[in-house]
Design a protein around this motif. Structure first.
Motif, short mmCIF file in Angstrom:
data_model
loop_
_atom_site.label_atom_id
_atom_site.label_comp_id
_atom_site.label_asym_id
_atom_site.label_seq_id
_atom_site.Cartn_x
_atom_site.Cartn_y
_atom_site.Cartn_z
N LEU A 64 38.75 -16.00 -43.58
CA LEU A 64 39.41 -16.86 -44.70
C LEU A 64 38.23 -17.86 -45.58
CD1 LEU A 64 42.16 -18.57 -42.73
CD2 LEU A 64 42.32 -17.15 -44.90
N PRO A 65 38.58 -18.10 -46.61
CA PRO A 65 37.46 -18.69 -47.63
C PRO A 65 37.68 -20.34 -46.85
CG PRO A 65 39.51 -18.61 -48.69
CD PRO A 65 39.82 -17.72 -47.27
N ARG A 66 36.52 -20.71 -46.41
CA ARG A 66 36.17 -22.20 -46.11
C ARG A 66 35.29 -22.89 -46.96
NH1 ARG A 66 34.84 -19.27 -40.87
NH2 ARG A 66 33.06 -19.32 -42.16
N GLY A 67 35.45 -22.68 -48.13
CA GLY A 67 34.51 -23.25 -49.14
C GLY A 67 33.39 -22.35 -49.44
N GLN A 68 33.08 -21.45 -48.69
CA GLN A 68 32.05 -20.39 -49.03
C GLN A 68 32.45 -19.03 -48.35
OE1 GLN A 68 28.48 -22.12 -47.32
NE2 GLN A 68 29.12 -21.87 -45.11
N SER A 69 31.70 -18.09 -48.91
CA SER A 69 32.05 -16.76 -48.14
C SER A 69 31.23 -16.51 -47.06
CB SER A 69 31.83 -15.75 -49.37
OG SER A 69 30.52 -15.56 -49.64
N PRO A 70 31.77 -15.49 -46.09
CA PRO A 70 31.01 -15.56 -44.81
C PRO A 70 29.73 -14.91 -45.25
CG PRO A 70 32.89 -14.26 -44.84
CD PRO A 70 33.02 -15.33 -46.08
N ARG A 71 28.71 -15.22 -44.47
CA ARG A 71 27.47 -14.44 -44.59
C ARG A 71 27.78 -13.00 -44.01
NH1 ARG A 71 23.22 -18.49 -42.84
NH2 ARG A 71 22.49 -16.46 -41.82
N THR A 72 26.77 -12.17 -44.61
CA THR A 72 26.74 -10.68 -43.97
C THR A 72 26.55 -10.51 -42.49
OG1 THR A 72 26.36 -9.96 -46.35
CG2 THR A 72 25.92 -8.20 -44.29
N ASP A 73 25.43 -11.33 -42.20
CA ASP A 73 25.07 -11.24 -40.71
C ASP A 73 25.94 -12.00 -39.89
OD1 ASP A 73 24.32 -13.73 -41.94
OD2 ASP A 73 22.69 -14.01 -40.82
N ASP A 74 26.81 -12.66 -40.25
CA ASP A 74 27.71 -13.56 -39.61
C ASP A 74 28.93 -12.36 -39.13
OD1 ASP A 74 26.69 -16.07 -39.09
OD2 ASP A 74 27.81 -16.60 -41.01
N LEU A 75 29.22 -11.70 -40.09
CA LEU A 75 30.15 -10.70 -40.13
C LEU A 75 29.78 -9.53 -39.33
CD1 LEU A 75 31.71 -10.34 -43.73
CD2 LEU A 75 32.63 -11.35 -41.68
N VAL A 76 28.50 -9.12 -39.33
CA VAL A 76 27.93 -7.97 -38.64
C VAL A 76 27.80 -8.57 -37.05
CG1 VAL A 76 25.80 -6.69 -38.14
CG2 VAL A 76 26.75 -7.06 -40.42
N GLY A 77 27.35 -9.75 -36.83
CA GLY A 77 27.33 -10.30 -35.68
C GLY A 77 28.84 -10.18 -35.06
N TYR A 78 29.71 -10.91 -35.66
CA TYR A 78 31.14 -10.90 -35.08
C TYR A 78 31.52 -9.56 -34.89
CZ TYR A 78 36.16 -10.88 -35.42
OH TYR A 78 37.39 -10.75 -35.16
N LEU A 79 31.58 -8.61 -35.67
CA LEU A 79 31.79 -7.02 -35.35
C LEU A 79 31.30 -6.62 -34.18
CD1 LEU A 79 32.15 -5.47 -38.97
CD2 LEU A 79 34.05 -6.05 -37.29
N LEU A 80 29.85 -6.92 -34.13
CA LEU A 80 29.07 -6.21 -32.87
C LEU A 80 29.55 -6.88 -31.71
CD1 LEU A 80 25.47 -5.85 -34.36
CD2 LEU A 80 27.08 -4.04 -33.51
N VAL A 81 29.63 -8.28 -31.52
CA VAL A 81 30.00 -8.95 -30.26
C VAL A 81 31.26 -8.87 -30.17
CG1 VAL A 81 29.76 -11.24 -29.15
CG2 VAL A 81 27.67 -10.33 -30.50
N TYR A 82 32.37 -9.37 -30.86
CA TYR A 82 33.58 -9.58 -30.55
C TYR A 82 34.44 -8.39 -30.46
CZ TYR A 82 37.67 -12.74 -29.94
OH TYR A 82 38.77 -13.17 -29.29
N VAL A 83 34.16 -7.55 -31.52
CA VAL A 83 34.93 -6.40 -31.73
C VAL A 83 34.40 -5.24 -30.76
CG1 VAL A 83 35.94 -4.64 -33.23
CG2 VAL A 83 35.86 -7.17 -33.89
N LEU A 84 33.31 -4.96 -31.02
CA LEU A 84 32.73 -3.78 -30.12
C LEU A 84 32.39 -3.96 -28.94
CD1 LEU A 84 30.54 -2.14 -32.84
CD2 LEU A 84 32.69 -1.36 -32.01
N GLY A 85 31.64 -5.40 -28.64
CA GLY A 85 31.25 -5.56 -27.15
C GLY A 85 32.39 -6.09 -26.59
#
Length: 113
Positions: A64-85
């Motif tokens: 969701l837009p919170r005033g700024q777009s999410p950074r790529t490393d945040d998205l990659v970290g989210y995918l690696l930890v929360y979704v995959l891990g």
């Protein structure tokens, strides 16, 4: 203001997200073992439905837009930890270990029986 004072109706949606961190891996490992032991549509359906709310809500909050777009490393970290891990890896381990144990037991039973 979209999420101003009094707009906290969405907060209960985050309870499953918080509970998914400690309990989600165990639930996903159990559904992986269930899928390995009982072929059919119900275990596979529950494999998808069980993490749908916690992963969907957290992904929505992440994107969701919170005033700024999410950074790529945040998205990659989210995918690696929360979704995959937390979600995918425990399911794969539960499924794989159950299949391996069943194959070893079948092999021993067939060789000695």
């Amino acid at each position: 203001m979209m999420f101003g004072y009094g707009d906290e109706w969405w907060m209960p949606l985050f309870y499953p997200v918080l509970l998914w961190v400690p309990f989600g891996p165990f639930l996903m490992a159990a559904t992986g073992a269930w899928c390995a032991r009982r072929p059919g549509p119900w275990p596979w359906l529950w494999t998808v439905l069980l993490p749908l709310v916690p992963v969907g809500v957290s992904a929505t909050a992440m994107l969701l837009p919170r005033g700024q777009s999410p950074r790529t490393d945040d998205l990659v970290g989210y995918l690696l930890v929360y979704v995959l891990g937390i979600t995918v890896l425990p399911w794969v381990l539960g499924y794989g270990i159950t299949r391996l144990v069943r194959a070893v037991r079948a092999r021993r039973g067939g060789a000695h029986g």
